[in-house]
Design a protein around this motif. Structure first.
Motif, PDB file in Angstrom:
ATOM      1  N   GLN A   1      13.268 -55.305   1.289  1.00  0.00           N
ATOM      2  CA  GLN A   1      12.263 -55.363   2.362  1.00  0.00           C
ATOM      3  C   GLN A   1      12.885 -55.856   3.668  1.00  0.00           C
ATOM      4  O   GLN A   1      13.497 -56.920   3.723  1.00  0.00           O
ATOM      5  CB  GLN A   1      11.127 -56.308   1.942  1.00  0.00           C
ATOM      6  CG  GLN A   1      10.017 -56.445   2.975  1.00  0.00           C
ATOM      7  CD  GLN A   1       8.829 -57.184   2.413  1.00  0.00           C
ATOM      8  OE1 GLN A   1       8.231 -56.736   1.422  1.00  0.00           O
ATOM      9  NE2 GLN A   1       8.471 -58.305   3.013  1.00  0.00           N
TER      10      GLN A   1
ATOM     11  N   ARG B   1      20.978 -52.240   0.531  1.00  0.00           N
ATOM     12  CA  ARG B   1      21.499 -51.743  -0.746  1.00  0.00           C
ATOM     13  C   ARG B   1      22.781 -52.471  -1.125  1.00  0.00           C
ATOM     14  O   ARG B   1      23.064 -52.656  -2.313  1.00  0.00           O
ATOM     15  CB  ARG B   1      21.726 -50.234  -0.664  1.00  0.00           C
ATOM     16  CG  ARG B   1      20.412 -49.452  -0.636  1.00  0.00           C
ATOM     17  CD  ARG B   1      20.643 -47.962  -0.553  1.00  0.00           C
ATOM     18  NE  ARG B   1      19.371 -47.235  -0.534  1.00  0.00           N
ATOM     19  CZ  ARG B   1      19.242 -45.945  -0.274  1.00  0.00           C
ATOM     20  NH1 ARG B   1      20.339 -45.214  -0.034  1.00  0.00           N
ATOM     21  NH2 ARG B   1      18.064 -45.368  -0.277  1.00  0.00           N
TER      22      ARG B   1
ATOM     23  N   ALA C   1      10.618 -59.806 -11.541  1.00  0.00           N
ATOM     24  CA  ALA C   1      11.017 -58.795 -10.563  1.00  0.00           C
ATOM     25  C   ALA C   1      11.532 -59.474  -9.291  1.00  0.00           C
ATOM     26  O   ALA C   1      10.943 -60.440  -8.805  1.00  0.00           O
ATOM     27  CB  ALA C   1       9.844 -57.872 -10.233  1.00  0.00           C
TER      28      ALA C   1
ATOM     29  N   ARG D   1      10.090 -50.947   3.424  1.00  0.00           N
ATOM     30  CA  ARG D   1      10.298 -51.292   2.015  1.00  0.00           C
ATOM     31  C   ARG D   1      10.897 -50.110   1.273  1.00  0.00           C
ATOM     32  O   ARG D   1      10.594 -48.949   1.577  1.00  0.00           O
ATOM     33  CB  ARG D   1       8.982 -51.689   1.351  1.00  0.00           C
ATOM     34  CG  ARG D   1       8.269 -52.885   1.989  1.00  0.00           C
ATOM     35  CD  ARG D   1       6.974 -53.187   1.256  1.00  0.00           C
ATOM     36  NE  ARG D   1       6.279 -54.346   1.795  1.00  0.00           N
ATOM     37  CZ  ARG D   1       5.386 -54.284   2.770  1.00  0.00           C
ATOM     38  NH1 ARG D   1       5.062 -53.096   3.295  1.00  0.00           N
ATOM     39  NH2 ARG D   1       4.795 -55.383   3.206  1.00  0.00           N
ATOM     40  N   SER D   2      11.734 -50.438   0.310  1.00  0.00           N
ATOM     41  CA  SER D   2      12.266 -49.396  -0.565  1.00  0.00           C
ATOM     42  C   SER D   2      12.513 -49.989  -1.933  1.00  0.00           C
ATOM     43  O   SER D   2      12.786 -51.190  -2.067  1.00  0.00           O
ATOM     44  CB  SER D   2      13.564 -48.820   0.000  1.00  0.00           C
ATOM     45  OG  SER D   2      14.591 -49.789   0.016  1.00  0.00           O
ATOM     46  N   GLU D   3      12.396 -49.153  -2.943  1.00  0.00           N
ATOM     47  CA  GLU D   3      12.673 -49.564  -4.317  1.00  0.00           C
ATOM     48  C   GLU D   3      13.975 -48.893  -4.740  1.00  0.00           C
ATOM     49  O   GLU D   3      14.005 -47.695  -5.010  1.00  0.00           O
ATOM     50  CB  GLU D   3      11.515 -49.173  -5.236  1.00  0.00           C
ATOM     51  CG  GLU D   3      10.213 -49.888  -4.896  1.00  0.00           C
ATOM     52  CD  GLU D   3       9.122 -49.635  -5.924  1.00  0.00           C
ATOM     53  OE1 GLU D   3       9.451 -49.110  -7.026  1.00  0.00           O
ATOM     54  OE2 GLU D   3       7.956 -49.965  -5.646  1.00  0.00           O
TER      55      GLU D   3
ATOM     56  N   THR E   1      17.210 -47.474  -6.636  1.00  0.00           N
ATOM     57  CA  THR E   1      17.480 -46.931  -7.973  1.00  0.00           C
ATOM     58  C   THR E   1      18.942 -47.183  -8.329  1.00  0.00           C
ATOM     59  O   THR E   1      19.781 -47.465  -7.471  1.00  0.00           O
ATOM     60  CB  THR E   1      17.208 -45.420  -8.009  1.00  0.00           C
ATOM     61  OG1 THR E   1      18.143 -44.759  -7.119  1.00  0.00           O
ATOM     62  CG2 THR E   1      15.784 -45.115  -7.557  1.00  0.00           C
TER      63      THR E   1
ATOM     64  N   LYS F   1      13.710 -55.139  -7.603  1.00  0.00           N
ATOM     65  CA  LYS F   1      12.566 -54.238  -7.597  1.00  0.00           C
ATOM     66  C   LYS F   1      12.320 -53.683  -6.205  1.00  0.00           C
ATOM     67  O   LYS F   1      11.931 -52.517  -6.052  1.00  0.00           O
ATOM     68  CB  LYS F   1      11.317 -55.000  -8.081  1.00  0.00           C
ATOM     69  CG  LYS F   1      10.021 -54.202  -8.038  1.00  0.00           C
ATOM     70  CD  LYS F   1      10.053 -53.023  -8.990  1.00  0.00           C
ATOM     71  CE  LYS F   1       8.713 -52.306  -9.013  1.00  0.00           C
ATOM     72  NZ  LYS F   1       8.746 -51.098  -9.870  1.00  0.00           N
ATOM     73  N   MET F   2      12.528 -54.523  -5.180  1.00  0.00           N
ATOM     74  CA  MET F   2      12.228 -54.089  -3.814  1.00  0.00           C
ATOM     75  C   MET F   2      13.212 -54.678  -2.820  1.00  0.00           C
ATOM     76  O   MET F   2      13.646 -55.829  -2.950  1.00  0.00           O
ATOM     77  CB  MET F   2      10.799 -54.486  -3.417  1.00  0.00           C
ATOM     78  CG  MET F   2      10.393 -54.052  -2.016  1.00  0.00           C
ATOM     79  SD  MET F   2       8.647 -54.363  -1.658  1.00  0.00           S
ATOM     80  CE  MET F   2       7.887 -53.163  -2.768  1.00  0.00           C
TER      81      MET F   2
ATOM     82  N   ARG G   1      12.632 -59.452  -5.279  1.00  0.00           N
ATOM     83  CA  ARG G   1      12.461 -58.821  -3.968  1.00  0.00           C
ATOM     84  C   ARG G   1      13.452 -59.461  -3.002  1.00  0.00           C
ATOM     85  O   ARG G   1      13.514 -60.683  -2.875  1.00  0.00           O
ATOM     86  CB  ARG G   1      11.035 -58.991  -3.445  1.00  0.00           C
ATOM     87  CG  ARG G   1      10.844 -58.425  -2.039  1.00  0.00           C
ATOM     88  CD  ARG G   1       9.391 -58.368  -1.623  1.00  0.00           C
ATOM     89  NE  ARG G   1       8.782 -59.694  -1.541  1.00  0.00           N
ATOM     90  CZ  ARG G   1       7.520 -59.907  -1.156  1.00  0.00           C
ATOM     91  NH1 ARG G   1       6.739 -58.888  -0.865  1.00  0.00           N
ATOM     92  NH2 ARG G   1       7.042 -61.143  -1.126  1.00  0.00           N
TER      93      ARG G   1
END
Length: 300
Positions: free
Chosen positions: A216, A198, A173, A227-229, A231, A213-214, A175
Motif C-alpha cells: 500500500q 515489490r 496477513a 494498493r496491490s496484492e 503474487t 497480502k497487500m 500489509r
C-alpha cells in the motif's frame, strides 16, 4: 529487540579488570536498496555519484518536509488509541522539526525568513491532515514502524531497505505501507514506486517465508492510496530485475565505465556540473571506494 549481553563479573578487589580489546568494526557489506536500484536504472553515472563517490547534494525543502512528515507519522503511533488525532499529529511537528534541525543544522538554511519557515511547516501540517482522511490511526496497531529489513540474495547482493509501516492482521496477513509526501504518479509512471514496494515484498517473503497480502502506497500530496496484492510470479520477476540491475552494476564497477542516460529527470539532478551530458568531467574514481560499495575492484 537487541539481546542484552550477559553481565560482566565484577573486577577483583585487588587487581584492576583488564581492558576489553577493541572490537574491529566490520565494513558494511555491499548491498542494494530500491532507491539505489532505481538510480542505476535511471542513470548509471548518477548511481556512481551517490553510492561510490558520495557527492553531496543540497537538500530540497520538499524532501526535508517528507522526512519531517514521516517522523511525525512514526511518532503518532506512540500515542494510545483514541488520542491519535489531527491535533496531536500537528502538535508533534515543532518538536520533530527541532530534532531534525539538531541532527542536520544545515536545513535551517532552506528558509530566508521566519514567515517562510512557518509557511513551510504549515504545508507539512496540511499533509498530516490529508493522512487522516485516508486512514484512521485509532483503528490500527502497527506491528513495525521504520523497520530496517535485509535479505541476502543467493548469488546476488544483500537487499536492504526501511519500511515505513507493517500491519499484521489477526489471521497473520501482512500489509506493507509506505508514505509518500508527494502526489501519486500519473498513469504509466508508477513503475519505480511499484518496484520499491515489490522489492520490500520480496525481502519479507525471503525472510519470513510469507508473501505480503497487500502493498500500500499512501500519497499525501493528493490523497490517493494505491494498493496491490503481490503474487509469487510478480515477486520472482522483481527478483530477476534486481539480478539484472546488479549484474549491470558489477559490469560497470569492473570496467570502470559508468554511462549516462539523459532523460527529463536530468533537470532535477544536482550533479550537472560534473556530468558529461552537460559539459562536466566526473571526479577520478577511487578503486577502494568501488570495492567498498560493490565488493569488487575495477579491472583497470
Amino acid at each position: 529487540m537487541v539481546p542484552t549481553p550477559p553481565a560482566t563479573p565484577p573486577p577483583s578487589p585487588t587487581l584492576a579488570a583488564p581492558a576489553a580489546p577493541a572490537s574491529p568494526v566490520s565494513p558494511r557489506r555491499p548491498g542494494l536498496s530500491p532507491s539505489r536500484a532505481n538510480d542505476f536504472s535511471q542513470c548509471p553515472l548518477l548511481f556512481r555519484f551517490r553510492v561510490i563517490d558520495k557527492l553531496p547534494e543540497p537538500p530540497s525543502s520538499a524532501a526535508v518536509r517528507g522526512t519531517l512528515v514521516h517522523a511525525v507519522l512514526e511518532r503518532l503511533y506512540d500515542a494510545p488509541l483514541g488520542e491519535r488525532t489531527v491535533a496531536h499529529a500537528q502538535g508533534l511537528l515543532p518538536g520533530e522539526w527541532d530534532r531534525l534541525l539538531e541532527a542536520r543544522p544545515e536545513y535551517a538554511a532552506l528558509f530566508t525568513s521566519e514567515q517562510e519557515s512557518s509557511d513551510w511547516l504549515g504545508g507539512a501540517g496540511k499533509l498530516l491532515s490529508t493522512y487522516f482522511t485516508l486512514e484512521d490511526p485509532n483503528r490500527l496497531e502497527p506491528a513495525d514502524r521504520e523497520l530496517f529489513v535485509e535479505s541476502q540474495l543467493d548469488g546476488g547482493p544483500l537487499l536492504r531497505g526501511i519500511i515505513d509501516r507493517i500491519d499484521v492482521a489477526p489471521d497473520g496477513a501482512i500489509r506493507v505501507v509506505d508514505y509518500k509526501s508527494g502526489k501519486s504518479p500519473r498513469p504509466g509512471y508508477e513503475s519505480s514506486a511499484v518496484f520499491q514496494m515489490r522489492f520490500y515484498g520480496l525481502v519479507l517473503w525471503r525472510e519470513r517465508g510469507e508473501i505480503p497480502k497487500m502493498l500500500q502506497l499512501v500519497y499525501l500530496g493528493d490523497g490517493q492510496v494505491l494498493r496491490s496484492e503481490p503474487t509469487e510470479r510478480e515477486l520472482l520477476a522483481t527478483e530477476q530485475r534486481i539480478r539484472s540491475i546488479w549484474s549491470g552494476i558489477e559490469a560497470a564497477a569492473t570496467s570502470g565505465t559508468w554511462p549516462t542516460r539523459r532523460t527529463p529527470l536530468c533537470g532535477w539532478c544536482a550533479h550537472q556540473s560534473v556530468c558529461p551530458e552537460f559539459g562536466g568531467t566526473p571526479p577520478e574514481i577511487d578503486p577502494d571506494a568501488v570495492e567498498r560499495a560493490i565488493g569488487m575492484r575495477p579491472a583497470v
